[in-house]
Scaffold this active site. Structure first.
Site, PDB file in Angstrom:
ATOM      1  N   CYS A  57       1.098  -1.178  -0.477  1.00 49.75           N
ATOM      2  CA  CYS A  57       0.169  -0.046  -0.443  1.00 49.75           C
ATOM      3  C   CYS A  57       0.556   1.753  -0.337  1.00 49.75           C
ATOM      4  O   CYS A  57       2.356   1.041   0.955  1.00 49.75           O
ATOM      5  CB  CYS A  57      -0.815   0.634   1.195  1.00 49.75           C
ATOM      6  SG  CYS A  57      -1.377  -1.832   1.835  1.00 49.75           S
ATOM      7  N   CYS A 115     -11.231  -0.395  -0.336  1.00 51.07           N
ATOM      8  CA  CYS A 115     -10.555  -0.493   0.619  1.00 51.07           C
ATOM      9  C   CYS A 115     -10.954   0.891   1.510  1.00 51.07           C
ATOM     10  O   CYS A 115     -10.618   1.802   1.097  1.00 51.07           O
ATOM     11  CB  CYS A 115      -8.793  -0.574   0.745  1.00 51.07           C
ATOM     12  SG  CYS A 115      -8.609  -0.291   2.574  1.00 51.07           S
ATOM     13  N   ARG A 172      -9.215  -5.201   8.210  1.00 47.57           N
ATOM     14  CA  ARG A 172      -7.800  -4.405   8.736  1.00 47.57           C
ATOM     15  C   ARG A 172      -7.845  -4.065  10.155  1.00 47.57           C
ATOM     16  O   ARG A 172      -7.836  -3.220  10.356  1.00 47.57           O
ATOM     17  CB  ARG A 172      -7.377  -3.987   7.881  1.00 47.57           C
ATOM     18  CG  ARG A 172      -6.041  -4.177   8.279  1.00 47.57           C
ATOM     19  CD  ARG A 172      -4.718  -3.174   6.980  1.00 47.57           C
ATOM     20  NE  ARG A 172      -4.989  -4.400   5.541  1.00 47.57           N
ATOM     21  CZ  ARG A 172      -5.777  -3.527   4.437  1.00 47.57           C
ATOM     22  NH1 ARG A 172      -6.642  -2.173   4.344  1.00 47.57           N
ATOM     23  NH2 ARG A 172      -6.589  -4.690   3.718  1.00 47.57           N
TER      24      ARG A 172
END
Ligand code: SF4
Length: 335
Positions: free
Chosen positions: A116, A207, A279
């Protein structure tokens, strides 16, 4: 209707896989009813949902690299990178491509499957797009999934990132619409929803998550999760962050959230979004191992891992490996 029966309806709804337009929306009251369950009942439900969709002993590892740090024009009240706050973070320049690729190689060697890349921008400028799309191409060529977070995107920018091969774009809603204005004044909730729509329309995985422990109420935490779960489809990855208080930011000194309430937030996210990767994100370093284990039991199945990869010793990654071994967890491999 009793709380229990409301939750039963919600649970039934949430375990149905969504292949077309979402037939029903999560009401904030339904999500709040999940939060109100006895802790053990909530964890049990979350485990049931989790096990219906995932290997419960597998955790996906993402590595985060800041490709442009500090000096951000936005005023997010939790963020030391905002130029509006005096948190001692210097404004840097966009990192050269070679350094990004080296960091991605190191992340892969440590076992990460997703890389990321985050830039502290309001939105990327035209001159930045060529450089970030090069980064996507080169990181992807290493066999890693790619994710970027660059601020707000126009539809055309999202398409350019997709053409370069970007797998995921991170853009958080941060909190419930009712609380959002207490934290951010320079961009609206609708701005965020618009960026998410551009990302989705371009065919990039979404995300999107938020932060708890910013002084919001439980109803507002439920409101955040309802917002996320009602995105159609809901995000493929949902980072749940626990506020890291940084001196010099407006949120320094906020009353910390009860750790069990944090675990509840993870469990509720898991139930409301059964197939998403939940997450465990910012704030993990401040948690002890027992609390992290509870988060995994509540349905978290992704972490940021080893974020100081350019140093030879990586104590955080080593601690994570030791914790995985003690819990019998394994790192998820790329499909
Ligand atoms: S947009 Fe991102 S980098 Fe900028 S202040 Fe907000 S959280 Fe920080």
């Amino acid at each position: 209707m009793t709380t229990t029966s409301t939750v039963s309806l919600s649970s039934l709804r949430s375990t149905t896989s969504r292949t077309g337009p979402s037939p029903e929306r999560w009401r904030v009251a339904d999500v709040e009813a999940l939060f109100a369950l006895p802790f053990m009942d909530l964890l049990f439900r979350a485990q049931q949902v989790h096990r219906a969709h995932f290997d419960a002993n597998e955790v996906q590892l993402s590595t985060l690299l800041s490709i442009k740090t500090g000096g951000c024009a936005e005023d997010c009240g939790y963020c030391p990178q905002s130029a509006h706050h005096d948190a001692g973070v210097e404004a840097g320049k966009l990192m050269p491509l070679r350094e990004v690729v080296d960091a991605a190689q190191a992340a892969k060697a440590q076992g990460a499957t997703r890389f990321c890349m985050g830039a502290a921008w309001r939105s990327p400028k035209a001159r930045d797009m060529e450089r970030v799309t090069d980064m996507v191409r080169e990181v992807r060529a290493l066999g890693l999934e790619t994710c970027m977070t660059l601020g707000m995107l126009e539809a055309e920018q999202a398409r350019a990132l997709k053409d370069a091969g970007l797998d995921y774009y991170n853009h958080n809603l941060d909190s419930a619409p009712e609380f959002y204005g207490n934290i951010i004044g320079t961009r609206t909730y609708q701005d965020r929803l618009d960026t998410l729509a551009h990302v989705r329309d371009a065919g990039i995985h979404v995300c999107c998550g938020g932060i708890v422990g910013m002084g919001e109420s439980r109803v507002e935490r439920a409101g955040l999760i309802a917002q996320l779960a009602n995105l159609d489809p809901y995000p493929e990855s949902v980072p749940i962050n626990n506020l890291v208080q940084v001196a010099g930011t407006p949120l320094a000194g906020t009353e910390p959230i009860d750790p069990f309430e944090f675990v509840r937030s993870i469990a509720v996210a898991r139930i409301a979004m059964p197939t998403t990767m939940v997450r465990l994100s910012a704030g993990r370093e401040q948690m002890d191992e027992a609390l992290q284990a509870l988060c995994f039991a509540a349905g978290a199945n992704s972490i940021f891992y080893g974020d100081k990869l350019l140093t030879t010793s990586n104590p955080q990654a080593e601690r994570d490996r030791a914790l995985f071994e003690r819990l019998g967890l394994k790192a998820k491999r790329l499909q």
